[in-house]
Design a protein around this motif. Structure first.
Motif, short mmCIF file in Angstrom:
data_model
loop_
_atom_site.label_atom_id
_atom_site.label_comp_id
_atom_site.label_asym_id
_atom_site.label_seq_id
_atom_site.Cartn_x
_atom_site.Cartn_y
_atom_site.Cartn_z
N VAL A 5 0.87 -1.17 0.00
CA VAL A 5 0.00 0.00 0.00
C VAL A 5 0.91 1.22 0.00
CG1 VAL A 5 -1.75 1.32 1.25
CG2 VAL A 5 -1.83 -1.19 1.26
N ASN A 65 0.49 -3.24 -5.94
CA ASN A 65 0.36 -2.08 -5.06
C ASN A 65 -1.04 -1.50 -5.14
OD1 ASN A 65 1.83 0.10 -3.36
ND2 ASN A 65 0.69 1.27 -4.91
N TYR A 66 -1.53 -1.04 -3.99
CA TYR A 66 -2.84 -0.41 -3.92
C TYR A 66 -2.70 0.93 -3.22
CZ TYR A 66 -4.60 -4.99 -5.23
OH TYR A 66 -4.84 -6.17 -5.91
N LYS A 67 -3.63 1.84 -3.52
CA LYS A 67 -3.59 3.16 -2.90
C LYS A 67 -4.15 3.14 -1.48
CE LYS A 67 -1.98 5.38 -6.49
NZ LYS A 67 -2.79 6.36 -7.22
N SER A 68 -4.88 2.08 -1.15
CA SER A 68 -5.48 1.97 0.18
C SER A 68 -5.55 0.50 0.57
CB SER A 68 -6.89 2.57 0.19
OG SER A 68 -7.61 2.19 1.35
N LEU A 122 -7.96 -0.79 2.02
CA LEU A 122 -9.34 -1.21 1.78
C LEU A 122 -9.56 -1.66 0.34
CD1 LEU A 122 -11.15 1.61 3.80
CD2 LEU A 122 -10.57 -0.70 4.56
N GLU A 123 -8.66 -1.29 -0.56
CA GLU A 123 -8.80 -1.68 -1.97
C GLU A 123 -8.31 -3.10 -2.24
OE1 GLU A 123 -6.82 1.12 -4.46
OE2 GLU A 123 -7.97 2.84 -3.74
N ILE A 124 -7.50 -3.66 -1.35
CA ILE A 124 -6.97 -5.01 -1.57
C ILE A 124 -8.14 -5.99 -1.54
CG2 ILE A 124 -5.45 -6.82 -0.67
CD1 ILE A 124 -3.72 -4.62 0.55
N PRO A 125 -8.29 -6.82 -2.59
CA PRO A 125 -9.49 -7.65 -2.71
C PRO A 125 -9.50 -8.88 -1.80
CG PRO A 125 -8.03 -8.02 -4.57
CD PRO A 125 -7.43 -6.89 -3.78
N ASP A 127 -8.09 2.15 8.97
CA ASP A 127 -8.30 1.27 7.81
C ASP A 127 -8.09 -0.20 8.21
OD1 ASP A 127 -8.84 3.40 6.20
OD2 ASP A 127 -6.92 3.38 5.12
N LYS A 159 -10.87 -3.02 7.76
CA LYS A 159 -10.54 -4.17 6.92
C LYS A 159 -10.62 -5.48 7.71
CE LYS A 159 -8.75 -6.05 3.11
NZ LYS A 159 -9.52 -6.16 1.86
#
Length: 472
Positions: free
Chosen positions: A44, A61-64, A66-69, A90, A94
């Motif tokens: 992140v 890579n994710y911006k948050s 919470l975006e990781i699936p 977060d 999560k």
């Protein structure tokens, strides 16, 4: 404890890991450490300058967070202190298992801002039941699954020893020193400031962990002394707990405050309480490793009669002094034992009384001599001096003969054996000493580089077993 065991299990045995805030200027150290992790790793990072380097490593890579699936078991946080609250928020949303907060600058700084922020994130995590390690910590080392916090930590193995450390440096130092000494690790946990989970919580956790047989601890303070000592009294009859207390001097106490924000208590009171609980107190990393080696390798023993076997009269005197100074006995052998040795040892310079001097390089009678001494009723523990380390590179047959003799005799008489490794130049003999130490350790025979270190470890071992055998 504010955290469920299920949450702690996820944090210490994760299948998925997210690293928040890793940077190129630090060599992407956390993502690099995770290169050996057997599960899935995510990053992140919101800085567009950092993302190409992360993706080049093959890590999504994710911006948050919470975006990781996927569900995330364990999170490593390496962000500026001011961003820590939003990151913890977060993590809570999560529903991650646990968080290791490498970020520092909190209560240990002594600044009002840091103290207040630590209280805030601690309150958030406790209310959510989040397994928060730190802040100001290195987190979790689980070698079996390749989860590291240092690139030099070995992976792919599992052992009986778990170590809890208020210091990340000492946690890392223990993991490296233990590997070098042949002590296999289950887990190492660095707790830092311990705002949610402190040393006592992990003591409780490892007490119920079937894979942990020995617990080591580096402690600067404990927040709930009554709970800590109650747990020690409950655990130590089942599992040895070896405790290294930091901040034993006035200067050291002051240093603990700036290190983890801890305020250390009276050393005398601490030592008395540790002893009354049946735990083992040590004063440094070397002593910690030495005692754990003895606990891991040697059977339960309460007798203090040492049988000393070597190839040099002067060294035998020195080792006898070391053992006696530690409160161990080097008793006279039985007459029948002495007679057997006299009949066999006719080498010039040999001595048939305890300590036994076989004479320089007299290997042919070594195994028989060791067996005769080990069978003596006055002997509880056998210590064999192993010198001439430099000759092992040119005479590997001699090394093999010594190891064979030690293992064979130990298995026949079923008494504890220790090796005393002698070298006048340990720097030059470093590799040979290390190899010999590992071979002996793997055979269940702990070895030591000084008489004093072996005497110290054996004294602690005896004290532990005597306490729990006699109940005093």
């Amino acid at each position: 404890m504010h955290v469920s065991r299920e949450r702690l299990d996820r944090a210490l045995n994760p299948r998925t890991v997210a690293v928040i805030g890793d940077k190129e200027k630090f060599g992407y150290m956390w993502l690099t450490n995770m290169s050996t992790f057997r599960g899935k790793v995510f990053s992140v990072q919101i800085d567009p300058r950092e993302i190409p380097g992360i993706e080049k490593m093959g890590i999504p890579n994710y911006k948050s967070l919470l975006e990781i699936p996927e569900e995330i078991d364990y999170v490593v946080v390496s962000v500026p202190m001011q961003a820590s609250s939003s990151v913890i928020r977060d993590c809570i949303e999560k529903k991650v298992g646990g968080v290791s907060m490498f970020t520092a600058g909190f209560a240990e700084s002594g600044r009002v801002e840091g103290i207040n922020l630590q209280r805030h994130i601690g309150k958030m995590a406790r209310e959510a039941g989040l397994a928060l390690l730190g802040p100001n910590c290195m987190g979790v080392y689980n070698p079996e699954i390749g989860l590291r916090f240092l690139p030099i930590q070995a992976v792919g193995e599992k052992g009986p020893v778990s170590f809890i450390s208020q210091s990340g440096g000492h946690g890392g130092g223990f993991s490296v020193a233990a590997k070098a000494q042949g002590v296999a690790i289950n887990k190492v946990v660095s707790v830092g400031n311990g705002v949610v989970l402190e040393s006592t919580d992990f003591l409780d956790y490892f007490a119920h962990d079937e894979e942990t047989k020995i617990i080591g601890m580096y402690v600067e303070d404990v927040k709930d002394g009554q709970r800590f000592f109650r747990l020690l009294r409950e655990i130590t009859p089942r599992k040895p707990v070896v405790i290294w207390k930091g901040g034993r001097t006035d200067e050291g106490m002051r240093a603990t405050l700036s290190h983890t924000g801890a305020l250390s208590g009276s050393t005398d009171t601490w030592d008395i309480a540790i002893k009354q609980c049946g735990a083992i107190g040590v004063g440094c990393l070397d002593q910690m490793i030495d005692v754990i080696k003895a606990l891991a390798c040697l059977p339960e023993v309460t007798g203090d009669g040492m049988g000393v076997i070597g190839w040099s009269g002067g060294q035998s005197v020195s080792v006898t002094d070391a053992f006696a100074s530690a409160g161990l006995r080097v008793p006279l052998l039985q007459k029948s034992t002495h007679s057997k040795l006299e009949d066999m040892l006719r080498t010039v310079g040999a001595s048939c009384q305890n300590p036994i001097d076989l004479g320089a390089m007299n290997d042919e009678n070594m195994e028989a001599s060791i067996e005769i001494v080990a069978q003596d009723a006055n002997i509880d523990i056998v210590a064999v001096q192993i010198g001439g380390i430099s000759t092992f590179t040119t005479r590997p047959d001699r090394l093999a003969r010594i190891i064979r003799a030690l293992i064979g005799t130990r298995d026949k008489v079923e008494k504890p054996f220790v090796g005393l490794l002698l070298s006048p130049d340990p720097y030059a003999d470093g590799k040979a000493l290390g190899d010999l130490n590992l071979r002996l350790q793997q055979a269940g025979i702990p070895s030591y580089l000084s008489y004093e270190r072996s005497a110290y470890a054996l004294r602690k071992l005896l004290d532990y077993y005597r306490f729990h055998t006699n109940g005093a």
